[in-house]
Write a protein that holds these residues in place. Structure first.
Motif, PDB file in Angstrom:
ATOM      1  N   ALA A 145       0.806  -1.216   0.000  1.00  0.00           N
ATOM      2  CA  ALA A 145       0.000   0.000   0.000  1.00  0.00           C
ATOM      3  C   ALA A 145       0.842   1.269   0.000  1.00  0.00           C
ATOM      4  N   ILE A 146       2.158   1.168   0.286  1.00  0.00           N
ATOM      5  CA  ILE A 146       2.983   2.380   0.311  1.00  0.00           C
ATOM      6  C   ILE A 146       3.840   2.523  -0.955  1.00  0.00           C
ATOM      7  N   TYR A 147       3.642   1.627  -1.912  1.00  0.00           N
ATOM      8  CA  TYR A 147       4.459   1.609  -3.133  1.00  0.00           C
ATOM      9  C   TYR A 147       3.614   1.968  -4.350  1.00  0.00           C
ATOM     10  N   SER A 148       4.157   2.811  -5.218  1.00  0.00           N
ATOM     11  CA  SER A 148       3.507   3.137  -6.494  1.00  0.00           C
ATOM     12  C   SER A 148       4.464   2.898  -7.647  1.00  0.00           C
ATOM     13  N   ASN A 149       3.918   2.387  -8.752  1.00  0.00           N
ATOM     14  CA  ASN A 149       4.710   2.273  -9.983  1.00  0.00           C
ATOM     15  C   ASN A 149       4.147   3.232 -11.027  1.00  0.00           C
ATOM     16  N   SER A 150       4.695   3.201 -12.214  1.00  0.00           N
ATOM     17  CA  SER A 150       4.298   4.176 -13.240  1.00  0.00           C
ATOM     18  C   SER A 150       2.837   4.019 -13.642  1.00  0.00           C
ATOM     19  N   ALA A 151       2.331   2.789 -13.648  1.00  0.00           N
ATOM     20  CA  ALA A 151       0.928   2.567 -14.012  1.00  0.00           C
ATOM     21  C   ALA A 151      -0.002   3.194 -12.973  1.00  0.00           C
ATOM     22  N   TYR A 235       8.813  11.934   2.151  1.00  0.00           N
ATOM     23  CA  TYR A 235       7.861  10.895   2.571  1.00  0.00           C
ATOM     24  C   TYR A 235       7.992  10.643   4.071  1.00  0.00           C
ATOM     25  N   ALA A 236       9.228  10.494   4.551  1.00  0.00           N
ATOM     26  CA  ALA A 236       9.461  10.173   5.962  1.00  0.00           C
ATOM     27  C   ALA A 236       8.989  11.293   6.879  1.00  0.00           C
ATOM     28  N   ILE A 237       9.236  12.542   6.481  1.00  0.00           N
ATOM     29  CA  ILE A 237       8.798  13.684   7.293  1.00  0.00           C
ATOM     30  C   ILE A 237       7.278  13.742   7.349  1.00  0.00           C
ATOM     31  N   LEU A 238       6.620  13.511   6.229  1.00  0.00           N
ATOM     32  CA  LEU A 238       5.163  13.484   6.219  1.00  0.00           C
ATOM     33  C   LEU A 238       4.631  12.373   7.124  1.00  0.00           C
ATOM     34  N   ALA A 239       5.241  11.199   7.044  1.00  0.00           N
ATOM     35  CA  ALA A 239       4.829  10.085   7.905  1.00  0.00           C
ATOM     36  C   ALA A 239       5.023  10.430   9.373  1.00  0.00           C
ATOM     37  N   ASP A 240       6.146  11.050   9.691  1.00  0.00           N
ATOM     38  CA  ASP A 240       6.456  11.429  11.066  1.00  0.00           C
ATOM     39  C   ASP A 240       5.487  12.501  11.576  1.00  0.00           C
ATOM     40  N   SER A 241       4.916  13.259  10.645  1.00  0.00           N
ATOM     41  CA  SER A 241       4.001  14.346  11.002  1.00  0.00           C
ATOM     42  C   SER A 241       2.542  13.901  11.062  1.00  0.00           C
ATOM     43  N   GLY A 242       2.311  12.604  10.908  1.00  0.00           N
ATOM     44  CA  GLY A 242       0.965  12.073  11.067  1.00  0.00           C
ATOM     45  C   GLY A 242       0.204  11.814   9.785  1.00  0.00           C
ATOM     46  N   TYR A 243       0.831  12.031   8.629  1.00  0.00           N
ATOM     47  CA  TYR A 243       0.194  11.682   7.361  1.00  0.00           C
ATOM     48  C   TYR A 243       0.260  10.165   7.197  1.00  0.00           C
ATOM     49  N   GLU A 244      -0.878   9.549   6.961  1.00  0.00           N
ATOM     50  CA  GLU A 244      -0.931   8.087   6.925  1.00  0.00           C
ATOM     51  C   GLU A 244      -1.170   7.520   5.538  1.00  0.00           C
ATOM     52  N   ASN A 245      -1.749   8.311   4.644  1.00  0.00           N
ATOM     53  CA  ASN A 245      -2.098   7.798   3.319  1.00  0.00           C
ATOM     54  C   ASN A 245      -1.038   8.232   2.317  1.00  0.00           C
ATOM     55  N   LEU A 246       0.137   7.606   2.436  1.00  0.00           N
ATOM     56  CA  LEU A 246       1.307   7.992   1.648  1.00  0.00           C
ATOM     57  C   LEU A 246       1.802   6.847   0.787  1.00  0.00           C
ATOM     58  N   LYS A 247       2.307   7.213  -0.391  1.00  0.00           N
ATOM     59  CA  LYS A 247       2.974   6.241  -1.254  1.00  0.00           C
ATOM     60  C   LYS A 247       4.239   6.867  -1.834  1.00  0.00           C
ATOM     61  N   LEU A 248       5.189   6.028  -2.196  1.00  0.00           N
ATOM     62  CA  LEU A 248       6.422   6.475  -2.840  1.00  0.00           C
ATOM     63  C   LEU A 248       6.498   5.885  -4.240  1.00  0.00           C
ATOM     64  N   TYR A 249       6.648   6.757  -5.223  1.00  0.00           N
ATOM     65  CA  TYR A 249       6.878   6.307  -6.596  1.00  0.00           C
ATOM     66  C   TYR A 249       8.387   6.149  -6.738  1.00  0.00           C
TER      67      TYR A 249
END
Length: 268
Positions: A145-151, A235-249
């Motif tokens: 759920a935290i991973y995104s690809n080009s599609a 991404y890490a700073i957002l996660a540390d700040s309470g953002y939960e719906n994050l993905k990394l391309y």
């Protein structure tokens, strides 16, 4: 995702991973490790361990799950270990290693804010001796759920999926004014921009009001950069700040431009 960054003074007993690297001098991190590292630390190289450079999905392609599991097992990691990752401080490399471990759902993984110098200042000793650990046998529950690809990103651009694309590069690169690395200048269509270097406070990384006021905690945010490396600290700073719906391309812009069109200028 809970606490991500830890101050050096708050580091407890656990495993250390040295992720120091220099994109302009690829041997520097390994040489720095051999010159002195936190006692018990193992070294993970951005390109040898945290990327699969044989692939073509961007400049620092995502390793396979099998490659990552092999790395974790050969490093002697156990699922419940407290794992502290450091780099030279104010850099993206510890965050890259942290994200890979969170992708494998390791529960107790932290980035040491301030890097190795902060650990030294906290009184943690260095050594030149390399530690060896028994190989482990892990059963991993991957967090796709935290991973995104080009599609996945194309679906966002096309409006099939609702999410915010967030470009972590400099504004000059984002608008297409200056592109020192990639063959095509600009950004992924619809993306907004927040230069990850705005998070730097000396050798530490911290959220600021501009970041927290600009982006809604309730929306899905997919972070990217040039090759997936400097997006990791944002991404890490957002996660540390309470953002939960994050993905990394992970493939990021250098992967996107091999297949799709780009935009220039500010996002309308």
């Amino acid at each position: 995702m809970g606490k991500v960054f830890v101050a050096a003074r708050d580091v407890k007993a656990g495993r250390f991973i040295d992720a120091r690297f220099n994109l302009q001098d690829r041997d520097w991190g390994k040489q720095a490790f051999h010159s002195g590292h936190i006692q018990g630390a193992i070294y993970w190289d951005l390109e040898l361990d945290l990327s699969d450079m044989t692939k073509s999905e961007g400049r620092h392609p995502m390793p396979s799950k099998e490659q990552l599991q092999h790395l974790f097992e050969q490093s002697g990691l156990n699922y419940d270990d407290s794992i502290y990752i450091y780099d030279q401080g104010g850099a993206p490399f510890a965050a890259r290693a942290w994200w890979m471990l969170k992708y494998a759902n390791f529960p107790n993984v932290y980035i040491v804010n301030g890097g190795i110098e902060a650990l030294k200042e906290a009184g943690i000793s260095l050594t030149v001796e390399e530690s060896k650990y028994d190989v482990t046998d892990l059963v991993l529950d991957w967090n796709d759920a935290i991973y995104s690809n080009s599609a996945d990103v194309k679906n966002i651009v096309d409006g099939v999926q609702k999410a915010l694309l967030l470009d972590a590069r400099s504004n000059e690169r984002y608008i297409g004014k200056n592109e020192p690395i990639d063959k095509v200048a600009g950004h992924i269509p619809t993306a907004e921009n927040f230069d990850w270097e705005q998070l730097k406070q000396g050798s530490e990384l911290h959220a600021n009001e501009q970041l927290l006021e600009k982006f809604n905690r309730d929306e899905e945010i997919v972070v990217y950069c040039g090759s997936g490396v400097t997006a990791s600290p944002l991404y890490a700073i957002l996660a540390d700040s309470g953002y939960e719906n994050l993905k990394l391309y992970v493939g990021s812009y250098s992967d996107w431009i091999t297949q799709y069109e780009v935009e220039t200028g500010e996002n309308k």
